[in-house]
Scaffold this motif. Structure first.
Motif, mmCIF file in Angstrom:
data_model
loop_
_atom_site.group_PDB
_atom_site.id
_atom_site.type_symbol
_atom_site.label_atom_id
_atom_site.label_comp_id
_atom_site.label_asym_id
_atom_site.label_seq_id
_atom_site.Cartn_x
_atom_site.Cartn_y
_atom_site.Cartn_z
ATOM 1 N N MET A 261 0.885 -0.847 -0.038
ATOM 2 C CA MET A 261 0.203 -0.298 -0.061
ATOM 3 C C MET A 261 0.629 1.089 0.117
ATOM 4 N N PHE A 262 1.877 1.702 0.575
ATOM 5 C CA PHE A 262 2.833 2.111 0.862
ATOM 6 C C PHE A 262 3.495 2.861 -0.734
ATOM 7 N N GLY A 263 3.610 1.347 -1.605
ATOM 8 C CA GLY A 263 4.496 1.564 -2.466
ATOM 9 C C GLY A 263 3.324 1.807 -3.557
ATOM 10 N N ASP A 264 2.046 1.925 -3.362
ATOM 11 C CA ASP A 264 0.729 2.174 -4.352
ATOM 12 C C ASP A 264 0.356 3.696 -3.670
ATOM 13 N N ILE A 265 0.727 3.859 -2.679
ATOM 14 C CA ILE A 265 0.319 5.501 -2.323
ATOM 15 C C ILE A 265 1.525 6.180 -2.841
ATOM 16 N N ARG A 266 2.688 5.572 -2.438
ATOM 17 C CA ARG A 266 3.536 6.860 -3.744
ATOM 18 C C ARG A 266 3.688 7.059 -5.013
ATOM 19 N N GLN A 267 3.530 6.009 -5.375
ATOM 20 C CA GLN A 267 3.535 6.155 -7.353
ATOM 21 C C GLN A 267 1.956 6.872 -6.981
ATOM 22 N N SER A 268 1.206 6.943 -6.455
ATOM 23 C CA SER A 268 0.016 7.174 -7.177
ATOM 24 C C SER A 268 0.386 8.950 -6.666
ATOM 25 N N LEU A 269 1.176 9.462 -6.019
ATOM 26 C CA LEU A 269 0.862 10.984 -5.392
ATOM 27 C C LEU A 269 2.074 11.207 -6.492
ATOM 28 N N HIS A 270 3.243 10.124 -6.744
ATOM 29 C CA HIS A 270 3.726 11.040 -8.054
ATOM 30 C C HIS A 270 3.570 10.982 -9.332
ATOM 31 N N SER A 404 -15.810 5.104 0.502
ATOM 32 C CA SER A 404 -15.699 4.033 2.306
ATOM 33 C C SER A 404 -14.429 3.563 1.834
ATOM 34 N N LYS A 405 -13.577 3.244 2.284
ATOM 35 C CA LYS A 405 -12.414 1.959 2.190
ATOM 36 C C LYS A 405 -13.672 1.227 2.569
ATOM 37 N N ARG A 406 -13.954 0.484 3.801
ATOM 38 C CA ARG A 406 -14.155 0.221 4.697
ATOM 39 C C ARG A 406 -15.501 -0.919 3.181
ATOM 40 N N ALA A 407 -16.924 -0.175 3.010
ATOM 41 C CA ALA A 407 -18.070 -0.669 1.846
ATOM 42 C C ALA A 407 -17.245 -0.489 0.639
ATOM 43 N N GLY A 408 -15.546 -0.374 0.727
ATOM 44 C CA GLY A 408 -14.822 -0.835 -1.030
ATOM 45 C C GLY A 408 -15.757 -0.455 -2.036
ATOM 46 N N THR A 409 -16.468 1.375 -2.038
ATOM 47 C CA THR A 409 -16.710 1.799 -2.442
ATOM 48 C C THR A 409 -15.546 3.631 -2.718
ATOM 49 N N VAL A 410 -14.873 3.102 -3.266
ATOM 50 C CA VAL A 410 -13.674 4.371 -2.885
ATOM 51 C C VAL A 410 -13.774 5.076 -4.358
ATOM 52 N N VAL A 411 -13.605 6.223 -3.975
ATOM 53 C CA VAL A 411 -13.812 7.510 -5.291
ATOM 54 C C VAL A 411 -11.914 7.764 -4.900
ATOM 55 N N THR A 412 -11.160 7.134 -6.005
ATOM 56 C CA THR A 412 -9.193 7.548 -5.329
ATOM 57 C C THR A 412 -9.165 8.301 -6.319
ATOM 58 N N MET A 413 -7.660 8.534 -6.476
ATOM 59 C CA MET A 413 -7.173 9.381 -6.903
ATOM 60 C C MET A 413 -6.967 8.529 -8.266
ATOM 61 N N GLU A 414 -6.913 8.178 -9.310
ATOM 62 C CA GLU A 414 -6.838 7.484 -9.966
ATOM 63 C C GLU A 414 -7.990 7.692 -10.989
ATOM 64 N N ASP A 415 -9.113 7.359 -9.968
ATOM 65 C CA ASP A 415 -10.735 8.017 -10.859
ATOM 66 C C ASP A 415 -10.052 9.406 -11.556
ATOM 67 N N LEU A 416 -10.496 10.176 -10.131
ATOM 68 C CA LEU A 416 -10.390 11.592 -10.832
ATOM 69 C C LEU A 416 -9.798 11.850 -12.103
ATOM 70 N N VAL A 417 -8.099 10.942 -11.956
ATOM 71 C CA VAL A 417 -7.069 11.347 -13.189
ATOM 72 C C VAL A 417 -7.749 10.918 -14.173
ATOM 73 N N ASP A 418 -8.300 9.361 -14.274
ATOM 74 C CA ASP A 418 -8.695 8.715 -15.422
ATOM 75 C C ASP A 418 -9.932 10.150 -15.711
ATOM 76 N N ALA A 419 -11.051 9.919 -14.748
ATOM 77 C CA ALA A 419 -11.506 11.307 -15.488
ATOM 78 C C ALA A 419 -11.785 12.097 -16.208
#
Length: 578
Positions: A261-270, A404-419
């Motif tokens: 997860m650390f690696g994914d977060i760092r890559q997304s931010l980069h 919601s991370k717990r509900a699994g309906t996460v709107v992520t950084m990648e979602d916004l960037v892809d859009a």
């Protein structure tokens, strides 16, 4: 004459006036007030306090100042009399067409066209340095932002802090600050245990734990943990994952899962254009005895007491609503213990100012963190600042998307960037005050129209580049610059807007409000488009190239430079073609 030059002259006039009044017999700055004998402290004037602003009504002039009204009372003088004395000095300046006094003592200054137009040349010559200042020259700052728990991808709220935090860092650096961008990984505590249990449950085909995390990303991380551990088995002969005792198996998912997860977060931010200088792990505070050192420091200062088997910090002495438990009666550290150790660590690393960006749900933490700062002998809101950001709602077809991370309906950084892309995402997140709730309309951000703010600004920059290319193709260059030829009304307005950039950057840095830069360059873009509609840089038909065209090219290029500099402070690209 640039605004900085005019402001410097006005400061000299103010300083001279204050000195004369101080020396006068009727005096002056420490006289009793008319209200009844209360003494007024000596008047202190510094260059930063002498501010020029653009009048809302351009008929009032190019620049205005309220300095006369601000210094009149300490001087024991009438504001209009002070304004008149300053005006008499300003009127003697070359390039000043007129100086008027309005209302109770406003000073309105009008420049002649040559003096106003000189700014275009100054901006082009300054290039990327135009707009920078020295408000925080040499000040060491630690700016901590995003810092999402490593239990899932960065959701839209964290993405807002990524955009705002990185922009603020750039703006503070533009004002001379030595900024360290820091990400605090919360890799210690119950939320990490819940994450590990969620991965283990996914691996074993069990339902998500009641307090755990769900969603497709959990399944994806689970598969990657299994693959990573299989490589370890092949490399060093470790026991098969399925054969491990439950506790060891969970530890595998905890250690490898968090690392992934650390690696994914760092890559997304980069990929979002945000890189950090320091990634600080909360776990290191507990492994290095930093918590114990912080408690010892506070104990030596007399702020620690023990009650009910627990160790407490007497924060009520510093304005908190109640004292705080640091070490619980079971011997485990309370959450604030990590805050104490982390703050002390930053101070010991030499940071004079520490800024932390937190979400809206952390508003209640401010009081205790400021009390902590004071307990260490520091100054709240100076050595430590807390910036609170509000919620973000992402709209698709006008419908809010749940997060919601717990509900699994996460709107992520990648979602916004892809859009919408990185530029539109960053700009949309930073153009509104961070302490206000924000709705992001994906439909709007994908439009290539003037209704889309980022398109509007980027198109203005692209237009400046197109004008420059067209000018070069017909022989218009910057070999001549005659500022007096920039005398069209739209040129006066555009020059006035460009002159505001250094003040806007300084104010954005001082108030920690990057959105001021975004709103400013939108105004510049509008002024430029109106100028473009009225003033040609290239000749029409067989019309010869004149010094008017050449001088206007300077203004065109100056505008492009300011928009480029502004977009750069927001981490948004300035395209040459659109």
């Amino acid at each position: 004459m640039t605004p900085a030059e005019l402001s410097s002259v006005l400061y000299d006039l103010v300083a001279s006036l204050v000195e004369r009044r101080r020396a006068g017999a009727e005096a002056g700055i420490e006289a009793d007030t008319a209200a009844g004998g209360e003494r007024i402290a000596p008047l202190v004037i510094d260059p930063a306090s002498v501010v020029l602003e653009r009048p809302k009504n351009r008929e009032h002039g190019d620049w205005a100042s309220n300095i006369a009204m601000r210094i009149a009372k300490p001087l024991g003088a009438n504001p209009r009399e002070v304004a008149a004395e300053l005006a008499s000095g300003l009127e003697k300046l070359e390039g000043v067409a007129s100086v008027d006094i309005a209302g109770p003592g406003f000073i309105n200054i009008r420049l002649d066209a040559a003096a106003a137009g000189q700014l275009a040349h100054a901006i082009v010559e300054a290039g990327p340095e135009y707009g920078t200042g020295d408000l925080y020259a040499g000040v060491t700052m630690n700016l901590e932002f995003v810092s999402a728990n490593p239990t899932g991808p960065i959701h839209i709220g964290g993405v807002r802090w990524a955009a705002v935090g990185d922009s603020l860092a750039r703006i503070l650096q533009a004002e001379g600050a030595l900024v360290t961008r820091e990400y605090y990984f919360n890799d210690h505590g119950e939320q990490i245990d819940r994450f590990a249990r969620s991965l283990l449950a996914s691996y074993e085909g069990q339902p998500t734990p009641e307090d755990g995390y769900g969603g497709q990303y959990i399944s994806d991380i689970t598969d990657r943990v299994v693959a990573a551990y299989a490589e370890r088995v092949a490399a060093d002969g470790a026991a098969e994952l399925a054969s491990l005792p439950a506790e060891e198996k969970q530890e595998v998912f905890r250690s490898i899962g968090v690392e992934l997860m650390f690696g994914d977060i760092r890559q997304s931010l980069h990929d979002f254009g945000v890189d950090f200088d320091v990634y600080f792990h909360e776990n290191s505070l507990h492994d290095s005895q930093a918590v114990e050192r912080a408690v010892a420091r506070l104990r030596d200062a007399g702020h620690i007491f023990e009650k009910d088997g627990a160790v407490w910090l007497r924060t009520t002495e510093f304005g908190d609503d109640k004292d705080r438990v640091i070490i619980k009666s079971d011997g485990n550290a309370a959450y604030i213990a990590g805050d104490l150790a982390y703050y002390l660590d930053k101070r010991e690393r030499g940071f004079e100012r520490n800024l932390i960006m937190l979400g809206a749900d952390h508003h209640g933490y401010v009081g205790r963190l400021m009390a902590m700062t004071a307990a260490f002998g520091d100054t709240p809101y100076v050595n430590l600042e807390i910036l609170i950001g509000q919620l973000v709602t992402l709209l698709r077809d006008g419908v809010p998307q749940r997060m919601s991370k717990r509900a699994g309906t996460v709107v992520t950084m990648e979602d916004l960037v892809d859009a919408v892309g990185v530029d539109a995402a960053r700009y949309a997140l930073v153009r509104s005050s961070a302490d206000s709730q924000l709705d992001i309309d994906l439909d709007l951000l994908t439009k290539r129209t003037n209704d889309n703010p980022v398109f509007y600004v980027q198109y203005a920059h692209a237009r400046t580049q197109s004008v420059a290319r067209n000018a070069a193709s017909v022989g218009v260059d910057r070999s001549v610059f005659d500022a007096s030829l920039l005398d069209h009304e739209t040129e006066s307005i555009l020059l006035g807007a460009l002159a505001e950039f250094p003040r806007v950057v300084r104010q954005a840095a001082e108030l920690r409000e990057p959105h001021r830069v975004a709103r400013y360059i939108e105004e510049v873009a509008g002024d430029y488009h109106r100028w473009y509609d009225n003033c040609r840089v290239t000749p029409v038909g067989d019309e010869p190239v004149t010094d008017v065209h050449r001088s206007r090219l300077w203004l065109n290029d100056a505008t492009g430079q300011v928009i480029r500099n502004g977009l750069g402070l927001l981490g948004v690209t300035a395209p040459e073609r659109m």
